[in-house]
Write a protein that holds these residues in place. Structure first.
Motif, PDB file in Angstrom:
ATOM      1  N   LEU A  93       0.836  -1.209   0.000  1.00  8.46           N
ATOM      2  CA  LEU A  93       0.000   0.000   0.000  1.00  8.46           C
ATOM      3  C   LEU A  93       0.868   1.255   0.000  1.00  8.46           C
ATOM      4  O   LEU A  93       0.557   2.237  -0.684  1.00  8.46           O
ATOM      5  CB  LEU A  93      -0.920  -0.010   1.224  1.00  8.46           C
ATOM      6  N   ALA A  94       1.948   1.219   0.766  1.00  6.55           N
ATOM      7  CA  ALA A  94       2.868   2.366   0.787  1.00  6.55           C
ATOM      8  C   ALA A  94       3.524   2.554  -0.577  1.00  6.55           C
ATOM      9  O   ALA A  94       3.751   3.689  -1.021  1.00  6.55           O
ATOM     10  CB  ALA A  94       3.924   2.156   1.864  1.00  6.55           C
ATOM     11  N   ASP A  95       3.831   1.457  -1.248  1.00  2.21           N
ATOM     12  CA  ASP A  95       4.500   1.529  -2.548  1.00  2.21           C
ATOM     13  C   ASP A  95       3.641   2.204  -3.615  1.00  2.21           C
ATOM     14  O   ASP A  95       4.181   2.750  -4.588  1.00  2.21           O
ATOM     15  CB  ASP A  95       4.883   0.118  -3.016  1.00  2.21           C
ATOM     16  N   VAL A  96       2.304   2.164  -3.458  1.00  2.00           N
ATOM     17  CA  VAL A  96       1.445   2.814  -4.458  1.00  2.00           C
ATOM     18  C   VAL A  96       1.035   4.216  -4.022  1.00  2.00           C
ATOM     19  O   VAL A  96       0.168   4.837  -4.647  1.00  2.00           O
ATOM     20  CB  VAL A  96       0.189   1.957  -4.772  1.00  2.00           C
ATOM     21  N   GLY A  97       1.630   4.720  -2.927  1.00  2.00           N
ATOM     22  CA  GLY A  97       1.440   6.130  -2.576  1.00  2.00           C
ATOM     23  C   GLY A  97       0.592   6.415  -1.361  1.00  2.00           C
ATOM     24  O   GLY A  97       0.354   7.597  -1.032  1.00  2.00           O
ATOM     25  N   ALA A  98       0.120   5.377  -0.665  1.00  2.00           N
ATOM     26  CA  ALA A  98      -0.675   5.618   0.538  1.00  2.00           C
ATOM     27  C   ALA A  98       0.239   5.913   1.713  1.00  2.00           C
ATOM     28  O   ALA A  98       1.368   5.420   1.786  1.00  2.00           O
ATOM     29  CB  ALA A  98      -1.549   4.405   0.844  1.00  2.00           C
ATOM     30  N   GLY A  99      -0.240   6.726   2.639  1.00  2.00           N
ATOM     31  CA  GLY A  99       0.471   6.905   3.891  1.00  2.00           C
ATOM     32  C   GLY A  99       0.109   5.746   4.809  1.00  2.00           C
ATOM     33  O   GLY A  99      -1.071   5.459   5.015  1.00  2.00           O
ATOM     34  N   VAL A 100       1.094   5.052   5.349  1.00  2.00           N
ATOM     35  CA  VAL A 100       0.845   3.866   6.160  1.00  2.00           C
ATOM     36  C   VAL A 100       1.457   4.051   7.538  1.00  2.00           C
ATOM     37  O   VAL A 100       2.599   4.522   7.660  1.00  2.00           O
ATOM     38  CB  VAL A 100       1.440   2.602   5.497  1.00  2.00           C
ATOM     39  N   GLY A 101       0.713   3.695   8.579  1.00  2.00           N
ATOM     40  CA  GLY A 101       1.251   3.822   9.929  1.00  2.00           C
ATOM     41  C   GLY A 101       0.171   3.607  10.960  1.00  2.00           C
ATOM     42  O   GLY A 101      -0.769   2.832  10.742  1.00  2.00           O
ATOM     43  N   ALA A 102       0.281   4.282  12.072  1.00  2.00           N
ATOM     44  CA  ALA A 102      -0.719   4.241  13.140  1.00  2.00           C
ATOM     45  C   ALA A 102      -0.798   5.644  13.729  1.00  2.00           C
ATOM     46  O   ALA A 102       0.189   6.383  13.739  1.00  2.00           O
ATOM     47  CB  ALA A 102      -0.335   3.228  14.215  1.00  2.00           C
ATOM     48  N   MET A 103      -1.959   6.021  14.197  1.00  2.00           N
ATOM     49  CA  MET A 103      -2.153   7.365  14.746  1.00  2.00           C
ATOM     50  C   MET A 103      -3.044   7.316  15.971  1.00  2.00           C
ATOM     51  O   MET A 103      -3.868   6.422  16.116  1.00  2.00           O
ATOM     52  CB  MET A 103      -2.811   8.297  13.711  1.00  2.00           C
ATOM     53  N   THR A 104      -2.872   8.305  16.815  1.00  2.00           N
ATOM     54  CA  THR A 104      -3.868   8.572  17.842  1.00  2.00           C
ATOM     55  C   THR A 104      -4.953   9.434  17.190  1.00  2.00           C
ATOM     56  O   THR A 104      -4.713  10.052  16.141  1.00  2.00           O
ATOM     57  CB  THR A 104      -3.267   9.324  19.032  1.00  2.00           C
ATOM     58  N   PRO A 105      -6.138   9.509  17.755  1.00  2.00           N
ATOM     59  CA  PRO A 105      -7.177  10.376  17.181  1.00  2.00           C
ATOM     60  C   PRO A 105      -6.721  11.832  17.059  1.00  2.00           C
ATOM     61  O   PRO A 105      -7.057  12.513  16.088  1.00  2.00           O
ATOM     62  CB  PRO A 105      -8.336  10.230  18.169  1.00  2.00           C
ATOM     63  N   GLY A 106      -5.950  12.302  18.032  1.00  2.00           N
ATOM     64  CA  GLY A 106      -5.456  13.675  17.968  1.00  2.00           C
ATOM     65  C   GLY A 106      -4.542  13.897  16.780  1.00  2.00           C
ATOM     66  O   GLY A 106      -4.593  14.943  16.116  1.00  2.00           O
ATOM     67  N   GLN A 107      -3.690  12.932  16.488  1.00  2.00           N
ATOM     68  CA  GLN A 107      -2.794  13.043  15.338  1.00  2.00           C
ATOM     69  C   GLN A 107      -3.573  13.047  14.030  1.00  2.00           C
ATOM     70  O   GLN A 107      -3.244  13.789  13.105  1.00  2.00           O
ATOM     71  CB  GLN A 107      -1.788  11.891  15.362  1.00  2.00           C
ATOM     72  N   LEU A 108      -4.619  12.217  13.951  1.00  2.00           N
ATOM     73  CA  LEU A 108      -5.448  12.217  12.745  1.00  2.00           C
ATOM     74  C   LEU A 108      -6.153  13.559  12.586  1.00  2.00           C
ATOM     75  O   LEU A 108      -6.222  14.108  11.482  1.00  2.00           O
ATOM     76  CB  LEU A 108      -6.475  11.087  12.807  1.00  2.00           C
ATOM     77  N   ALA A 109      -6.659  14.114  13.672  1.00  2.00           N
ATOM     78  CA  ALA A 109      -7.326  15.414  13.605  1.00  2.00           C
ATOM     79  C   ALA A 109      -6.370  16.486  13.105  1.00  2.00           C
ATOM     80  O   ALA A 109      -6.750  17.340  12.291  1.00  2.00           O
ATOM     81  CB  ALA A 109      -7.878  15.792  14.981  1.00  2.00           C
ATOM     82  N   ARG A 110      -5.131  16.452  13.581  1.00  2.00           N
ATOM     83  CA  ARG A 110      -4.148  17.445  13.119  1.00  2.00           C
ATOM     84  C   ARG A 110      -3.849  17.269  11.639  1.00  2.00           C
ATOM     85  O   ARG A 110      -3.693  18.250  10.902  1.00  2.00           O
ATOM     86  CB  ARG A 110      -2.877  17.341  13.957  1.00  2.00           C
ATOM     87  N   PHE A 111      -3.749  16.005  11.191  1.00  2.00           N
ATOM     88  CA  PHE A 111      -3.502  15.758   9.766  1.00  2.00           C
ATOM     89  C   PHE A 111      -4.642  16.324   8.923  1.00  2.00           C
ATOM     90  O   PHE A 111      -4.411  17.007   7.916  1.00  2.00           O
ATOM     91  CB  PHE A 111      -3.351  14.260   9.503  1.00  2.00           C
ATOM     92  N   VAL A 112      -5.879  16.035   9.326  1.00  2.00           N
ATOM     93  CA  VAL A 112      -7.036  16.539   8.587  1.00  2.00           C
ATOM     94  C   VAL A 112      -7.037  18.061   8.587  1.00  2.00           C
ATOM     95  O   VAL A 112      -7.255  18.702   7.546  1.00  2.00           O
ATOM     96  CB  VAL A 112      -8.344  15.991   9.194  1.00  2.00           C
ATOM     97  N   ALA A 113      -6.752  18.675   9.739  1.00  2.00           N
ATOM     98  CA  ALA A 113      -6.746  20.137   9.827  1.00  2.00           C
ATOM     99  C   ALA A 113      -5.696  20.751   8.910  1.00  2.00           C
ATOM    100  O   ALA A 113      -5.936  21.771   8.266  1.00  2.00           O
ATOM    101  CB  ALA A 113      -6.493  20.571  11.266  1.00  2.00           C
ATOM    102  N   GLU A 114      -4.522  20.116   8.840  1.00  2.00           N
ATOM    103  CA  GLU A 114      -3.462  20.628   7.965  1.00  2.00           C
ATOM    104  C   GLU A 114      -3.873  20.576   6.502  1.00  2.00           C
ATOM    105  O   GLU A 114      -3.594  21.486   5.727  1.00  2.00           O
ATOM    106  CB  GLU A 114      -2.176  19.831   8.192  1.00  2.00           C
ATOM    107  N   GLN A 115      -4.531  19.479   6.100  1.00  2.00           N
ATOM    108  CA  GLN A 115      -4.956  19.354   4.719  1.00  2.00           C
ATOM    109  C   GLN A 115      -6.075  20.343   4.389  1.00  2.00           C
ATOM    110  O   GLN A 115      -6.058  21.004   3.362  1.00  2.00           O
ATOM    111  CB  GLN A 115      -5.440  17.914   4.436  1.00  2.00           C
ATOM    112  N   VAL A 116      -7.057  20.422   5.283  1.00  2.00           N
ATOM    113  CA  VAL A 116      -8.199  21.293   5.044  1.00  2.00           C
ATOM    114  C   VAL A 116      -7.775  22.754   4.999  1.00  2.00           C
ATOM    115  O   VAL A 116      -8.337  23.575   4.255  1.00  2.00           O
ATOM    116  CB  VAL A 116      -9.265  21.072   6.133  1.00  2.00           C
ATOM    117  N   GLY A 117      -6.769  23.127   5.787  1.00  2.00           N
ATOM    118  CA  GLY A 117      -6.350  24.512   5.893  1.00  2.00           C
ATOM    119  C   GLY A 117      -5.445  24.981   4.781  1.00  2.00           C
ATOM    120  O   GLY A 117      -5.059  26.146   4.750  1.00  2.00           O
ATOM    121  N   ARG A 118      -5.075  24.081   3.881  1.00  2.00           N
ATOM    122  CA  ARG A 118      -4.170  24.500   2.813  1.00  2.00           C
ATOM    123  C   ARG A 118      -4.875  25.327   1.757  1.00  2.00           C
ATOM    124  O   ARG A 118      -6.039  25.096   1.465  1.00  2.00           O
ATOM    125  CB  ARG A 118      -3.552  23.247   2.161  1.00  2.00           C
TER     126      ARG A 118
END
Length: 376
Positions: free
Chosen positions: A351-376
């Motif tokens: 999945l990573a090889d085709v361009g997906a971000g792969v890992g594990a997150m806490t809910p707070g980390q996911l919220a920050r990721f979404v906020a960064e994308q939405v705010g661009r």
């Protein structure tokens, strides 16, 4: 009387360690409570640890049988809260003592905690309507606590990003350490090895300009993913209604269930989740791709252990197509407070090889990721 330093070992080892000394009244109560639970573990006999004394009781003139309700009351009085939660978790998950969450007498008195929430979700199919109503109290209480914590994390993530401009508003989270140290170097006292702060400095924040984004959460509802299911439901509820964010929540095993209509009520949503069964991740991703309205403004979050029971090739192909059309794809092996995943590393690498971000997150980390994308 046993030495206080040895009492912990005496309690861990049980009857085989009685030569260490006799226990006091409270210690004896703890020993009996631990024996009620861990004494049923036959493997302990071979290791010389905590024999199942209660299994040797015969007839009707022996000690009274301790019920689950009695045991729960005892451990609440004898142990600290953290230990009580661990004992309750072991009772349900390790020894499958289901009456901890299916006995009305227990449910009316027990203190809700995350371990019991997991137990309710795993056993709710065994409950009659009356017991289910009582069990819902546990779900509501734990979800309420999670919501309060997570809302704060999401609110902080979406409040705005720090800029390098100074601010007159003094908030600890915006403290500019580097600028503060430089500005106050003249107040350093070598003899004390201390820097005295006369003028603290802070970053300012600017609000993000938000445009409509979709966040599509695809959640594997197999039994091993129960913590991620819980946190996904609460995360979706916290994202629901935020300006610039349209949230979807889809649960899957070998079938796909769109739970978006219940996202604003995570308690109701969790009561509808059916844990267990097989896993067809490709089918879920294919369904999620069909929800995308504007590819370059879509974040698809796949939450699974990646053990594909459907088509691995189809899964990789579907994720590749999402990435190529410009959507953000996150493949998370865990979404919970610990973010300690167990997953199929080979599929994750593909999945990573085709361009997906792969890992594990806490809910707070996911919220920050979404906020960064939405705010661009």
């Amino acid at each position: 009387m046993i030495d206080p330093g040895l009492e912990r070992w005496r309690l861990v080892l049980g009857a085989p360690a009685s030569a260490l000394g006799s226990l006091g009244e409270k210690g004896q109560g703890r020993d009996e409570a631990l024996d009620w639970l861990y004494g049923r573990d036959a493997e302990n006999d071979g290791r010389g640890v905590r024999r199942a004394r209660h299994q040797d009781r015969r007839g009707t003139d022996g000690e009274s049988v301790v019920s689950t309700v009695d045991w729960l009351n005892d451990i609440t009085e004898l142990f600290p809260k953290e230990t009580v939660e661990r004992l309750q978790r072991d009772a349900v998950e390790r020894y499958e003592i289901h009456d901890v969450v299916t006995d009305p007498a227990v449910l009316e008195t027990i203190e809700p905690n995350p371990a019991l929430l997991r137990a309710v979700l795993q056993t709710k199919h065994l409950m009659n309507p009356e017991v289910l109503r009582l069990a819902r109290r546990i779900v509501e209480a734990v979800v309420r606590d999670l919501m309060e914590k997570m809302r704060t994390e999401v609110r902080v993530a979406f409040t705005g990003t720090r800029t390098r401009r100074p601010s007159r508003w003094k908030q600890a989270r915006d403290f500019d350490m580097t600028r503060t140290i430089r500005a106050n170097l003249g107040h350093y006292r070598p003899d004390e090895q201390r820097l005295y702060i006369e003028t603290p400095h802070f970053f300012s924040r600017h609000r993000k300009h938000l445009e409509q984004w979709q966040v599509i959460l695809l959640v594997d509802q197999s039994g091993s993913m129960i913590d991620s299911v819980i946190h996904s439901a609460v995360t979706a509820a916290c994202l629901w209604g935020l300006p610039g964010v349209k949230t979807h929540l889809v649960a899957f095993d070998t079938s796909v269930v769109d739970l978006t209509s219940d996202v604003d009520d995570p308690v109701e949503l969790l009561m509808k989740v059916q844990l267990g069964g097989g896993t067809d991740i490709h089918q879920a991703v294919h369904y999620g791709a069909g929800l995308v309205e504007q590819p370059r403004r879509a974040i698809v979050v796949l939450i699974s252990d990646f053990y594909e029971g459907g088509s691995p090739e189809g899964l990789i192909r579907s994720v590749r197509e999402l990435v190529e059309q410009g959507s953000k794809v996150l493949c998370l092996a865990a979404l919970d407070e610990e973010a300690n995943p167990a997953y199929d590393r080979e599929t994750a690498q593909r999945l990573a090889d085709v361009g997906a971000g792969v890992g594990a997150m806490t809910p707070g980390q996911l919220a920050r990721f979404v906020a960064e994308q939405v705010g661009r």
